[in-house]
Design a protein around this motif. Structure first.
Motif, mmCIF file in Angstrom:
data_model
loop_
_atom_site.group_PDB
_atom_site.id
_atom_site.type_symbol
_atom_site.label_atom_id
_atom_site.label_comp_id
_atom_site.label_asym_id
_atom_site.label_seq_id
_atom_site.Cartn_x
_atom_site.Cartn_y
_atom_site.Cartn_z
ATOM 1 N N ASN A 616 46.705 132.696 84.394
ATOM 2 C CA ASN A 616 45.256 132.918 84.058
ATOM 3 C C ASN A 616 45.028 132.516 82.346
ATOM 4 O O ASN A 616 44.118 131.658 82.312
ATOM 5 C CB ASN A 616 44.874 134.325 84.012
ATOM 6 C CG ASN A 616 43.556 134.727 84.130
ATOM 7 O OD1 ASN A 616 42.630 133.910 84.889
ATOM 8 N ND2 ASN A 616 42.876 135.384 83.135
ATOM 9 N N GLY A 617 45.590 133.087 81.465
ATOM 10 C CA GLY A 617 45.302 132.761 80.094
ATOM 11 C C GLY A 617 46.415 132.478 79.265
ATOM 12 O O GLY A 617 47.701 132.339 79.695
ATOM 13 N N LEU A 645 43.255 123.981 84.147
ATOM 14 C CA LEU A 645 43.202 123.178 85.538
ATOM 15 C C LEU A 645 41.841 122.692 85.673
ATOM 16 O O LEU A 645 41.384 122.035 86.550
ATOM 17 C CB LEU A 645 43.577 123.816 86.524
ATOM 18 C CG LEU A 645 43.950 123.314 87.740
ATOM 19 C CD1 LEU A 645 45.167 122.332 87.483
ATOM 20 C CD2 LEU A 645 44.387 124.328 88.962
ATOM 21 N N ASN A 646 40.621 123.100 84.568
ATOM 22 C CA ASN A 646 39.338 122.359 84.799
ATOM 23 C C ASN A 646 39.369 121.272 83.886
ATOM 24 O O ASN A 646 38.291 120.560 84.118
ATOM 25 C CB ASN A 646 38.599 123.554 84.014
ATOM 26 C CG ASN A 646 38.120 124.741 85.000
ATOM 27 O OD1 ASN A 646 37.884 124.779 86.107
ATOM 28 N ND2 ASN A 646 38.758 126.014 84.417
ATOM 29 N N THR A 647 40.632 120.659 83.542
ATOM 30 C CA THR A 647 40.481 119.332 83.055
ATOM 31 C C THR A 647 41.375 118.360 83.461
ATOM 32 O O THR A 647 42.237 118.598 83.969
ATOM 33 C CB THR A 647 41.078 119.694 81.408
ATOM 34 O OG1 THR A 647 42.404 120.036 81.464
ATOM 35 C CG2 THR A 647 40.231 121.061 80.425
ATOM 36 N N PRO A 648 40.723 117.035 83.436
ATOM 37 C CA PRO A 648 41.295 115.870 84.187
ATOM 38 C C PRO A 648 42.830 115.499 83.702
ATOM 39 O O PRO A 648 43.436 115.318 84.569
ATOM 40 C CB PRO A 648 40.356 114.945 83.963
ATOM 41 C CG PRO A 648 38.992 115.349 83.734
ATOM 42 C CD PRO A 648 39.194 116.649 83.031
ATOM 43 N N TRP A 649 42.753 115.696 82.356
ATOM 44 C CA TRP A 649 44.332 115.260 81.901
ATOM 45 C C TRP A 649 45.403 116.142 82.116
ATOM 46 O O TRP A 649 46.376 115.817 82.532
ATOM 47 C CB TRP A 649 44.248 115.199 80.259
ATOM 48 C CG TRP A 649 43.829 116.628 79.564
ATOM 49 C CD1 TRP A 649 42.492 117.088 79.104
ATOM 50 C CD2 TRP A 649 44.856 117.888 79.273
ATOM 51 N NE1 TRP A 649 42.749 118.369 78.815
ATOM 52 C CE2 TRP A 649 44.072 118.827 78.717
ATOM 53 C CE3 TRP A 649 46.176 117.666 79.442
ATOM 54 C CZ2 TRP A 649 44.806 119.836 78.324
ATOM 55 C CZ3 TRP A 649 46.747 118.869 79.038
ATOM 56 C CH2 TRP A 649 46.080 119.956 78.531
ATOM 57 N N TYR A 650 45.093 117.338 82.552
ATOM 58 C CA TYR A 650 45.901 118.412 82.908
ATOM 59 C C TYR A 650 46.347 118.309 84.376
ATOM 60 O O TYR A 650 47.491 118.086 84.790
ATOM 61 C CB TYR A 650 45.459 119.880 82.540
ATOM 62 C CG TYR A 650 46.366 120.871 82.875
ATOM 63 C CD1 TYR A 650 47.688 121.106 82.038
ATOM 64 C CD2 TYR A 650 46.233 122.021 83.676
ATOM 65 C CE1 TYR A 650 48.587 122.008 82.363
ATOM 66 C CE2 TYR A 650 47.168 123.081 83.981
ATOM 67 C CZ TYR A 650 48.331 122.956 83.377
ATOM 68 O OH TYR A 650 49.148 123.936 83.518
ATOM 69 N N GLU A 673 39.738 109.777 91.448
ATOM 70 C CA GLU A 673 38.956 111.091 92.015
ATOM 71 C C GLU A 673 39.306 112.269 90.725
ATOM 72 O O GLU A 673 38.098 113.064 90.676
ATOM 73 C CB GLU A 673 39.530 111.649 93.373
ATOM 74 C CG GLU A 673 39.036 110.607 94.433
ATOM 75 C CD GLU A 673 39.970 110.755 95.745
ATOM 76 O OE1 GLU A 673 39.439 110.565 96.653
ATOM 77 O OE2 GLU A 673 41.037 111.227 95.580
ATOM 78 N N VAL A 674 40.489 112.293 90.354
ATOM 79 C CA VAL A 674 40.467 113.454 89.521
ATOM 80 C C VAL A 674 39.666 113.305 88.187
ATOM 81 O O VAL A 674 38.998 114.296 87.630
ATOM 82 C CB VAL A 674 42.041 113.640 89.010
ATOM 83 C CG1 VAL A 674 42.045 114.357 87.713
ATOM 84 C CG2 VAL A 674 42.959 114.203 89.957
ATOM 85 N N ALA A 675 39.457 112.144 87.816
ATOM 86 C CA ALA A 675 38.552 111.862 87.001
ATOM 87 C C ALA A 675 37.031 112.237 86.756
ATOM 88 O O ALA A 675 36.239 112.693 85.894
ATOM 89 C CB ALA A 675 38.554 110.401 86.204
ATOM 90 N N ARG A 732 38.927 123.855 92.947
ATOM 91 C CA ARG A 732 38.875 122.466 93.942
ATOM 92 C C ARG A 732 40.588 121.969 93.736
ATOM 93 O O ARG A 732 41.159 121.407 94.725
ATOM 94 C CB ARG A 732 38.098 121.498 93.306
ATOM 95 C CG ARG A 732 36.431 121.912 93.562
ATOM 96 C CD ARG A 732 35.653 120.851 93.192
ATOM 97 N NE ARG A 732 35.625 119.692 94.057
ATOM 98 C CZ ARG A 732 35.110 118.497 94.001
ATOM 99 N NH1 ARG A 732 34.166 118.453 92.947
ATOM 100 N NH2 ARG A 732 35.207 117.788 94.837
ATOM 101 N N ALA A 733 41.080 122.159 92.575
ATOM 102 C CA ALA A 733 42.344 121.560 92.177
ATOM 103 C C ALA A 733 43.464 122.479 93.136
ATOM 104 O O ALA A 733 44.386 121.952 93.478
ATOM 105 C CB ALA A 733 42.771 121.431 90.865
#
Length: 990
Positions: A616-617, A645-650, A673-675, A732-733
């Motif tokens: 979680n954090g 997991l809300n970030t594309p790079w991760y 699609e991730v981007a 979504r991820a």
């Protein structure tokens, strides 16, 4: 013994005392919050969260290399070694605090060669007292005993303050020597201290940016020494002070964001970082050469300062070099120029408005109001189709988070929010914690003097809870205020500089951060530099009182002065830093604490080989990183942080890169699609189906009879703004990982950590299998399982056999509120294990689990909450242990009565009402009619409603009647549980 030797011995004594205390109380392993991450990235030179701390990493790496030397002091020597950085830096800061106070005293007292014995005692005693008061203050001590950047940052802050006072002292001496020879001063040697300060700024950028705020103190010291003239009027002097502040602000913006952010941005826009580096190097080199050749001392000093700032700043190259190696911890993946700029600008965390921006509108109850076109009367829309919002001056209530907006409604205006919350709650409260006293270590705890408040009765608290009550009776505050007044009387110029330092590093940070409500933890560690400035006045206050005592005894002879002034100093030393040391020691002692490491190891050991676990954090991710990277525990498990997991790079890292022994995660999304992944607002709930493999299924779920060929559930999304639903990028991820893993035959076991919130679990709770501190997603729907899912006895017992609970039963080890809550979370986790075992006809094994829980995590050291007691009572009830059920329910009563009492919040009263139903129902199911009647009597007395009183015999008859009418009804669910209350306990009205 010479005076110089005495000075050095006192300074050494201050350093040794503080260092010994820090070594005795230092964390021996990784604490919670950021420390686990910092130890891991230091030990292996990995990439931490933005904006990074490369110089801290280098220092930490050096100490980590010495870890074999510390094996005798800690079972985790790498953590001990990196924690030691903070202890040493903090002790050095205390030493510098002492030296700074003595230098400030010398400005009005004159050169030490002219001092009497009483003068020397007053100066050195005040320096030692102020330094030790700072050493044993709540927030500074907290930073001193764990691996964090704040201790090293505070050391650099103290270095800058000490160097500028040293510059002033040598400048005065040099200029006096020039005047004595009839020469004009040119290019003073003392200016080398200014160059050293610039280099410290450069290095400090690689630790934390707070150090740069000392520029304002530095500017005033330089102004009063080099620019001010005796003949100036008050108005001209005030104008000069304002101009000095302007120069400091300009220098601040040159460093940040100028050098820190704009230089990488320039490199990005040019497209060639190497070309920009060579160009800047050539320009600065030419500037240094030309100003030196043409005897331009001020310009030369400026050019040299910029050069050394860049030299210190160059440690950031480490971040980008190491990121290119793709280490397991590689936050933001700063390898490209755009990613580097984003990393340095902390773009991941967003931005807040400072002077202008949208704010909460009391009329509409929302943040932001659409700007109306005066000609058409319609809202103004920008090129992207969004409403243009009205902007207000000094916007303080700016967050659009629904939970923050709910808090904003409690304030009448932005200024009300600023004064009461941002300044009062988020700074003044912390300031008073440090110099007046603190009423407990719980989140949101108030300040207290100890004169009018008392700690709760000792028998109502565990030793750790009692330790958080620290009362100083306001003595440090009074001494500091006296020191401030004394300083302004004796030397208002330096006193004003200290006041500016105090303000900029306290209120200035509050203004800049523009914090939102509901912070996840206390933020007092951010304002330690402000507390440092006040500690200077504590020392000066002690010096002032000793001077006053000396003056009062002047007529009575030097002998009496020599005898009594040290007595006054010793008394002050005893009642201020001595008392602070005594009362703060127990709740700042980190020795013996193993919870963070054990919790991380236990969570990893709760999973099957090659697992994926969603966390979680910070507190359930950073300790896992530490356990894997430093201790080498379960490197086959892939830890997936849902916040990141809300970030594309991760997502790209998880999809494309190995992490030690863990292969990339299965995903169907392409990098493109991730981007473009984004939140889905207005999500329509839908059914999701996954194929179920037959192969090794029996090893996971036991009996496979009746397991369908597909796993289907309803994906509802998150509640968002009334009837709307929302899917976050992380949702979504996670869904894509589940789908891809199912398509590959469920090769990777997938878990949600027990600390993950229900909103992040995608409605998968009926498919959870409880395996300890992690819930495994299995293709078997179990509607009536425990809160953490179905229990497979063999798996549960195997996982539990690997758990460790070191020192949780030791009353001499202090655990703060956060640790107590996390330790308490073991109770519902293990109680659910026991419940599953008991309901499957294995009561002896269930009893062994509960006995171990009570032995390893006793109530006497780790206090329970109502939910934990509820879970335990359910396990005991399933085991048929009526006596244990009653004992547990009696503890639950205390929570109910407390939260139904006067002063409790509506939410607390609502939950307490639900728990009252649970307690009463459990009493009646177990035939404890006497206890149930006594509980109703207490509720009647508390509420003033005698109708609640019911005799034991009446309760028995009502219960038997209800059983006949609704046989088989189970106990109600806990508050916030998965089922509504299934029955109404006799004697209680809803």
């Amino acid at each position: 013994m010479t005076p110089r030797l005495i000075d050095r011995l006192v300074a050494a004594g201050v350093f040794v005392v503080s260092l010994v205390v820090y070594l005795l109380t230092m964390a021996e392993t990784a604490p919670f919050w950021d420390s686990g991450e910092f130890i891991a990235i230091s030990a292996l030179l990995e990439v931490s969260h933005p904006p990074g701390a490369p110089f801290y990493m280098l220092v930490g790496r050096f100490f980590a290399m010495l870890a074999p030397l510390f094996g005798a002091f800690s079972p985790e020597p790498v953590a001990f070694a990196v924690n030691l950085v903070s202890a040493l830096a903090s002790a050095a800061t205390v030493l510098l605090t002492h030296l700074i106070i003595v230098k400030l005293v010398r400005i009005w007292k004159g050169h030490p060669d002219t001092w009497t014995v009483a003068d020397r005692v007053a100066a050195l005693g005040g320096g030692a007292l102020g330094a030790l008061a700072f050493a044993f203050s709540d927030s500074f001590w907290f930073n001193a005993v764990e691996a964090e950047v704040y201790a090293l940052s505070m050391f650099f802050t103290a270095v800058v303050v000490w160097l500028i006072l040293l510059w002033r002292e040598e400048t005065v001496a040099e200029e006096a020597a020039f005047r004595a020879r009839g020469e004009h001063p040119f290019g003073l040697k003392a200016d080398r201290y200014l160059v050293a300060i610039a280099y410290v700024f450069g290095l400090a950028i690689g630790v934390h940016l707070l150090n740069v705020l000392t520029l304002f103190f530095l500017a005033l010291i330089v102004f009063f020494e080099k620019a001010e003239r005796p003949e100036w009027t008050t108005g001209r002097r005030a104008l000069g002070i304002v101009m000095a502040g302007g120069v400091a602000a300009l220098c601040f913006f040159v460093i940040y964001p100028g050098i820190v952010q704009m230089l990488p941005s320039l490199a990005g826009s040019v497209g060639s970082p190497l070309l920009v580096f060579l160009l800047v190097t050539a320009i600065l080199g030419a500037a240094v050469w030309w100003t030196q050749k043409n005897k331009k001392p001020v310009a030369n000093l400026v050019a040299l300062s910029v050069v050394v700032i860049l030299l210190g700043y160059s440690t950031y190259a480490l971040i980008f070099i190491r990121s290119a190696a793709d280490p397991p911890i590689d936050e933001n993946d700063p390898e490209t120029t755009d990613a580097i700029v984003s990393y340095l600008k902390r773009e991941q965390y967003g931005s807040v408005p400072l002077l202008r921006g949208p704010t909460y509108d009391d009329a509409t109850g929302r943040v932001g109001r659409a700007r109306m076109d005066p000609r058409t009367g319609q809202p103004v829309v920008d090129a992207s189709g969004y409403y243009v919002l009205e902007e207000s001056l000094f916007p303080r209530r700016h967050s659009t988070d629904p939970s923050h907006v709910a808090v904003y409604r409690q304030y009448t205006s932005d200024m009300d929010f600023f004064w009461r919350y941002q300044l009062g709650y988020m700074y003044v409260r912390y300031f008073l914690w440090n110099f007046v006293g603190r009423a407990g270590d719980h989140q949101g705890g108030a300040w207290a003097t100890g004169l009018f408040e008392d700690a709760p009765p000792a028998d109502a608290l565990t030793p750790s809870e009692r330790a958080g009550y620290n009362f100083y009776f306001g003595l440090p505050l009074l001494l500091g205020l006296a020191g401030m007044a004394f300083h302004f009387v004796r030397d208002w110029r330096r006193a004003f500089a200290v006041l500016v330092l105090f303000f900029v590093t306290g209120v200035g940070i509050i203004l800049y951060l523009n914090q939102t409500p509901l912070q996840p933890r206390e933020r007092d560690y951010s304002y330690v530099a402000s507390f440092f400035a006040f500690a200077l006045w504590i020392g000066i206050g002690a010096t002032g009182l000793m001077e006053m005592a000396s003056g009062a005894l002047a007529a009575r002879g030097e002998g009496l002065r020599r005898a009594l002034v040290p007595v006054v100093g010793a008394a002050l030393l005893l009642v201020v830093p001595g008392w602070m040391l005594a009362v703060n020691y127990d709740d700042h002692d980190r020795s013996g604490r193993r919870l963070a490491t054990d919790f991380a190891v236990n969570m990893l050991e709760s999973t099957a080989p090659n697992a994926i676990v969603f966390t979680n954090g910070d507190n359930d991710t950073f300790p896992l990183w530490y356990a894997q990277e430093v201790l080498g525990v379960r490197r086959d498990v892939r830890v997936v942080n849902l916040s990141l997991l809300n970030t594309p790079w991760y997502i790209r890292q998880l999809k494309n890169q190995w992490s030690r022994e863990s292969a990339p995660l299965p995903m169907t999304l392409t990098d493109e699609e991730v981007a473009y992944l984004d939140y889905v607002v207005g999500f329509e709930p839908q059914d999701v189906s996954l194929p179920v493999p037959r192969g090794r299924l029996s090893e996971v779920v036991g009996d496979t009879a009746g397991v369908p060929a597909t796993m289907t559930w309803r994906l509802e999304g998150r509640a968002f703004g009334g009837d709307q639903r929302l899917l976050q990028v992380s949702d979504r991820a996670v869904l894509d990982i589940l789908i891809a893993n199912a398509q590959q035959g469920w090769q990777r076991p997938i878990y949600f950590a027990s600390t993950v919130g229900r909103d992040s679990e995608l409605g998968l709770q009926p498919f959870f299998q409880d395996e300890g501190l992690a819930r495994r997603v299995v293709p078997v729907r179990t509607e009536n399982a425990g809160p953490d899912g179905r229990v497979v006895p063999e798996i549960a017992l195997d996982r539990l056999s690997k758990f460790r609970f070191r020192n949780l039963a030791d009353p001499s080890v202090y655990y703060d509120e956060n640790e107590r809550n996390l330790a308490d979370s073991y109770r519902p986790a293990l109680a659910d294990f026991a419940l599953g075992l008991a309901t499957q006809g294995r009561p002896a094994e269930a009893r062994a689990v509960m006995d171990r829980l009570m032995r390893e995590v006793p109530f006497e050291t780790i206090p329970p909450d109502a939910f934990s007691l509820y879970a335990m009572s359910g396990a005991y009830e399933a085991m048929g242990d009526s006596a244990a059920v009653r004992a547990t329910l009696r503890r639950m009563e205390a929570f109910v009565l407390r939260d139904l009492g006067p002063g409790a919040s509506p939410d607390a009263q609502r939950r307490a009402t639900q728990f009252a139903q649970i307690v009463q129902g459990a009493y009646l199911r177990n035939g404890a009619y006497e206890e149930a009647s006594a509980f109703l009597d207490r509720l009647a007395l508390l509420s003033g409603d005698p109708r609640l009183r019911t005799s034991p015999e009446s309760l028995r008859r009502e219960t038997e009647a209800m059983r006949r009418a609704a046989s088989g009804a189970g106990p109600p669910a806990p508050p916030d549980g998965t089922r509504p209350d299934s029955n109404q306990a006799p004697g209680l009205q809803p």
